[in-house]
Design an enzyme around this catalytic site. Sequence first.
Site, PDB file in Angstrom:
ATOM      1  N   LYS A  72      -5.701  38.799 -25.312  1.00 41.69           N
ATOM      2  CA  LYS A  72      -6.534  37.896 -25.971  1.00 41.69           C
ATOM      3  C   LYS A  72      -6.381  36.706 -25.066  1.00 41.69           C
ATOM      4  O   LYS A  72      -5.705  36.601 -24.240  1.00 41.69           O
ATOM      5  CB  LYS A  72      -6.082  37.748 -27.187  1.00 41.69           C
ATOM      6  CG  LYS A  72      -6.785  38.751 -28.163  1.00 41.69           C
ATOM      7  CD  LYS A  72      -6.267  38.407 -29.792  1.00 41.69           C
ATOM      8  CE  LYS A  72      -6.543  39.580 -30.750  1.00 41.69           C
ATOM      9  NZ  LYS A  72      -6.154  39.232 -31.973  1.00 41.69           N
TER      10      LYS A  72
ATOM     11  N   SER B  97       1.105  38.891 -29.832  1.00 37.78           N
ATOM     12  CA  SER B  97       1.271  38.266 -28.678  1.00 37.78           C
ATOM     13  C   SER B  97       2.402  37.113 -28.712  1.00 37.78           C
ATOM     14  O   SER B  97       2.928  36.789 -30.120  1.00 37.78           O
ATOM     15  CB  SER B  97      -0.033  37.225 -28.481  1.00 37.78           C
ATOM     16  OG  SER B  97      -0.315  36.539 -29.770  1.00 37.78           O
TER      17      SER B  97
ATOM     18  N   HIS C 296       1.587  28.713 -34.209  1.00 36.39           N
ATOM     19  CA  HIS C 296       0.419  28.412 -34.714  1.00 36.39           C
ATOM     20  C   HIS C 296       0.538  26.504 -34.712  1.00 36.39           C
ATOM     21  O   HIS C 296       1.541  26.205 -35.164  1.00 36.39           O
ATOM     22  CB  HIS C 296       0.236  28.852 -36.275  1.00 36.39           C
ATOM     23  CG  HIS C 296       0.459  30.214 -35.995  1.00 36.39           C
ATOM     24  ND1 HIS C 296      -0.479  31.103 -35.679  1.00 36.39           N
ATOM     25  CD2 HIS C 296       1.436  31.191 -36.626  1.00 36.39           C
ATOM     26  CE1 HIS C 296      -0.213  32.172 -35.680  1.00 36.39           C
ATOM     27  NE2 HIS C 296       1.107  32.235 -36.296  1.00 36.39           N
TER      28      HIS C 296
ATOM     29  N   LYS D  33      -0.981  26.173 -39.894  1.00 39.91           N
ATOM     30  CA  LYS D  33      -0.822  28.137 -40.454  1.00 39.91           C
ATOM     31  C   LYS D  33       0.902  28.394 -40.391  1.00 39.91           C
ATOM     32  O   LYS D  33       1.142  29.419 -39.741  1.00 39.91           O
ATOM     33  CB  LYS D  33      -1.433  28.934 -39.383  1.00 39.91           C
ATOM     34  CG  LYS D  33      -1.584  30.317 -39.756  1.00 39.91           C
ATOM     35  CD  LYS D  33      -2.439  31.022 -38.919  1.00 39.91           C
ATOM     36  CE  LYS D  33      -2.469  32.624 -38.863  1.00 39.91           C
ATOM     37  NZ  LYS D  33      -1.132  33.327 -38.467  1.00 39.91           N
TER      38      LYS D  33
ATOM     39  N   HIS E 117       6.948  32.743 -32.079  1.00 35.74           N
ATOM     40  CA  HIS E 117       7.202  34.028 -32.435  1.00 35.74           C
ATOM     41  C   HIS E 117       6.548  34.862 -32.001  1.00 35.74           C
ATOM     42  O   HIS E 117       5.448  34.882 -31.408  1.00 35.74           O
ATOM     43  CB  HIS E 117       7.456  33.930 -34.145  1.00 35.74           C
ATOM     44  CG  HIS E 117       5.778  33.654 -34.502  1.00 35.74           C
ATOM     45  ND1 HIS E 117       5.339  32.375 -34.611  1.00 35.74           N
ATOM     46  CD2 HIS E 117       5.037  34.594 -34.981  1.00 35.74           C
ATOM     47  CE1 HIS E 117       4.060  32.385 -34.989  1.00 35.74           C
ATOM     48  NE2 HIS E 117       3.922  33.736 -35.386  1.00 35.74           N
TER      49      HIS E 117
ATOM     50  N   GLN F 217       3.350  33.892 -29.610  1.00 34.08           N
ATOM     51  CA  GLN F 217       2.519  32.716 -29.968  1.00 34.08           C
ATOM     52  C   GLN F 217       3.420  31.696 -30.904  1.00 34.08           C
ATOM     53  O   GLN F 217       4.382  31.819 -31.264  1.00 34.08           O
ATOM     54  CB  GLN F 217       1.538  33.503 -31.141  1.00 34.08           C
ATOM     55  CG  GLN F 217       2.341  34.220 -32.193  1.00 34.08           C
ATOM     56  CD  GLN F 217       1.346  35.146 -33.185  1.00 34.08           C
ATOM     57  OE1 GLN F 217       1.167  34.799 -34.366  1.00 34.08           O
ATOM     58  NE2 GLN F 217       0.487  36.077 -32.689  1.00 34.08           N
TER      59      GLN F 217
ATOM     60  N   ARG G  22      -1.530  31.591 -28.042  1.00 35.19           N
ATOM     61  CA  ARG G  22      -0.980  32.620 -27.368  1.00 35.19           C
ATOM     62  C   ARG G  22      -0.530  32.267 -25.833  1.00 35.19           C
ATOM     63  O   ARG G  22      -1.073  31.534 -25.194  1.00 35.19           O
ATOM     64  CB  ARG G  22      -1.707  34.050 -27.535  1.00 35.19           C
ATOM     65  CG  ARG G  22      -2.516  34.283 -28.750  1.00 35.19           C
ATOM     66  CD  ARG G  22      -3.409  35.376 -28.744  1.00 35.19           C
ATOM     67  NE  ARG G  22      -4.006  35.741 -29.910  1.00 35.19           N
ATOM     68  CZ  ARG G  22      -5.092  34.901 -30.304  1.00 35.19           C
ATOM     69  NH1 ARG G  22      -5.710  34.110 -29.570  1.00 35.19           N
ATOM     70  NH2 ARG G  22      -5.680  35.327 -31.608  1.00 35.19           N
TER      71      ARG G  22
ATOM     72  N   GLU H 147       3.529  30.492 -41.877  1.00 34.62           N
ATOM     73  CA  GLU H 147       3.663  31.583 -42.435  1.00 34.62           C
ATOM     74  C   GLU H 147       5.015  32.226 -42.778  1.00 34.62           C
ATOM     75  O   GLU H 147       5.842  31.947 -42.435  1.00 34.62           O
ATOM     76  CB  GLU H 147       2.827  32.432 -41.475  1.00 34.62           C
ATOM     77  CG  GLU H 147       3.489  32.653 -40.001  1.00 34.62           C
ATOM     78  CD  GLU H 147       2.748  33.272 -39.075  1.00 34.62           C
ATOM     79  OE1 GLU H 147       1.478  33.645 -39.209  1.00 34.62           O
ATOM     80  OE2 GLU H 147       3.254  33.796 -37.939  1.00 34.62           O
TER      81      GLU H 147
HETATM   82  N1  LIG Z   1       2.515  36.112 -36.987  1.00 36.03           N
HETATM   83  N2  LIG Z   1       1.267  36.785 -37.102  1.00 36.03           N
HETATM   84  C1  LIG Z   1       0.329  36.116 -37.172  1.00 36.03           C
HETATM   85  O1  LIG Z   1       0.115  34.880 -36.943  1.00 36.03           O
HETATM   86  C2  LIG Z   1      -0.856  36.841 -37.933  1.00 36.03           C
HETATM   87  O2  LIG Z   1      -1.492  36.413 -38.920  1.00 36.03           O
HETATM   88  C3  LIG Z   1      -2.084  36.641 -36.789  1.00 36.03           C
HETATM   89  O3  LIG Z   1      -3.236  37.134 -37.277  1.00 36.03           O
HETATM   90  C4  LIG Z   1      -1.645  37.651 -35.608  1.00 36.03           C
HETATM   91  O4  LIG Z   1      -0.469  36.841 -34.921  1.00 36.03           O
HETATM   92  C5  LIG Z   1      -2.804  37.732 -34.287  1.00 36.03           C
HETATM   93  O5  LIG Z   1      -1.731  38.220 -33.471  1.00 36.03           O
HETATM   94  P1  LIG Z   1      -2.319  38.434 -32.020  1.00 36.03           P
HETATM   95  O6  LIG Z   1      -3.090  37.002 -31.782  1.00 36.03           O
HETATM   96  O7  LIG Z   1      -3.776  39.482 -32.067  1.00 36.03           O
HETATM   97  O8  LIG Z   1      -1.445  38.699 -30.937  1.00 36.03           O
HETATM   98 ZN   LIG Z   2       1.968  34.263 -36.284  1.00 34.44          ZN
END
Ligand SMILES: NNC(=O)[C@@H](O)[C@H](O)[C@H](O)COP(=O)(O)O
Ligand SMILES: [Zn+2]
Length: 439
Positions: free
Chosen positions: A307, A105, A109, A132, A282, A107, A301, A134
Amino acid sequence: MQVPLIRLQCGVNSYEWGKKGSDSAAARFAAATPSDDLSIQSDKPYAELWMGTHPSNPSKDVNTGRTLLDLCSENQLLLSQSVAAKYGAKLPFLFKVLSINKALSIQAHPNKKLAEQLHARDPKNYPDDNHKPEMAIAITPFEGLCGFRPLDEIAHFLETVKPLRTLVGEEEAAQFVQAAKQEGGDEAAKKKALQKAFGGLMSSSPEDVDRETANLVELAKTEGETFAAGGVSSTKGAVLAELVTRLHGQFGSDIGIFVLFFLNFVTLQPGEALFLVADDIHAYVSGDIVECMAASDNVVRAGLTPKFKDVSTLVDMLTYNYAPIDQQKMTPTDYPYATLNRAGYSSGSSVLLYDPPIDEFSVVRTLLRGDGAKATFEPLEGPSIIICTSGKGTIAVGPTKHEMKEGYVFFVGSTAELVLESTGGQDDEFITYKAFCEI
Ligand SMILES: NNC(=O)[C@@H](O)[C@H](O)[C@H](O)COP(=O)(O)O
Ligand SMILES: [Zn+2]
């Protein structure tokens, strides 16, 4: 006290974007440790292997079936006094392997403050109160959208891609282009103009998105190389045209396809990495990666997903930082607290540190090439989780020694001197990734 070396059984999440069956590294790695509740189905997507103590999918001691969360709660020395004192009786990080078949997605955090508010307001969609940040390290070639492009690139697309300009809005687009072209100028005003243009895009009606998606795909298919007037230096027209048609093939009409023009398109080769601070926008697009993050599952998202979407929260929370992608990539350095033996040095083995600017985790990638190559790690005042992603060897802590193959995962308690040795023969590359926290 015998410092434990605990073999872990880790769970795998089946999100829609995961690679199918054994094509998924996450599935293969989970299946490397026999368990009665996982049999890989060839048509099922397997997205994420989770390694850690996060309650949504806690890893278990293979021998006792007890969760690592319980073991750390009962004996905080596994974490070290300092880590347990700061983060409580759990790992401060969540370690994952992602195997990406379709785009994740669009998204971001939340930072700590926003995470607490979102968790209090909507615990179902925001399962914890943590930030979060990452880091992603490519295991195979990886593609992703990360952070806002330099403003002149976005301005170029607003001037050359009519369906994009229509959705953003003529006035917002014109104001943005004017702000973007100002030499020097007020940084805050530029970020405001970016937020206005991005917010204009993200508030498009479904009807407008449907109509303009069809127009955009038509242009991408017919213009090819000259699409978006040939694109920009970082992303050529043909690459954008292929991405537009690929994402349209994956999601149909979706506002996320237009976000391509606002975000840096990044490719990583194996071993390359990128780091995303909280509130950085991202969307990962393809490839297998190791991912490490602060222990959270909070995702806001806004597109390219079936989702729950929270568009207004995403538009409001973003940093609106913009920069060329090279500023987002991370460069590893030689890890100073490990020693290679002669066989290791002569075969070109390496121990690399990926050290993001946050306290919760760092990651070490060890590549041992050829028989007998060995790396000895000085004891850490903190916990580690280590996974083998290819090749084979052994892992030892004091007198305890185990074999390691692709997919094997171990927890290494604090103050352990760790030894990794390759046993796979001359052409084998025994590769492991170790996430750790040390205060
Ligand atoms: N950038 N990556 C992450 O943040 C992962 O750790 C997450 O778990 C994923 O973003 C989850 O993606 P969906 O919400 O299913 O689209
Ligand atoms: Zn992410």
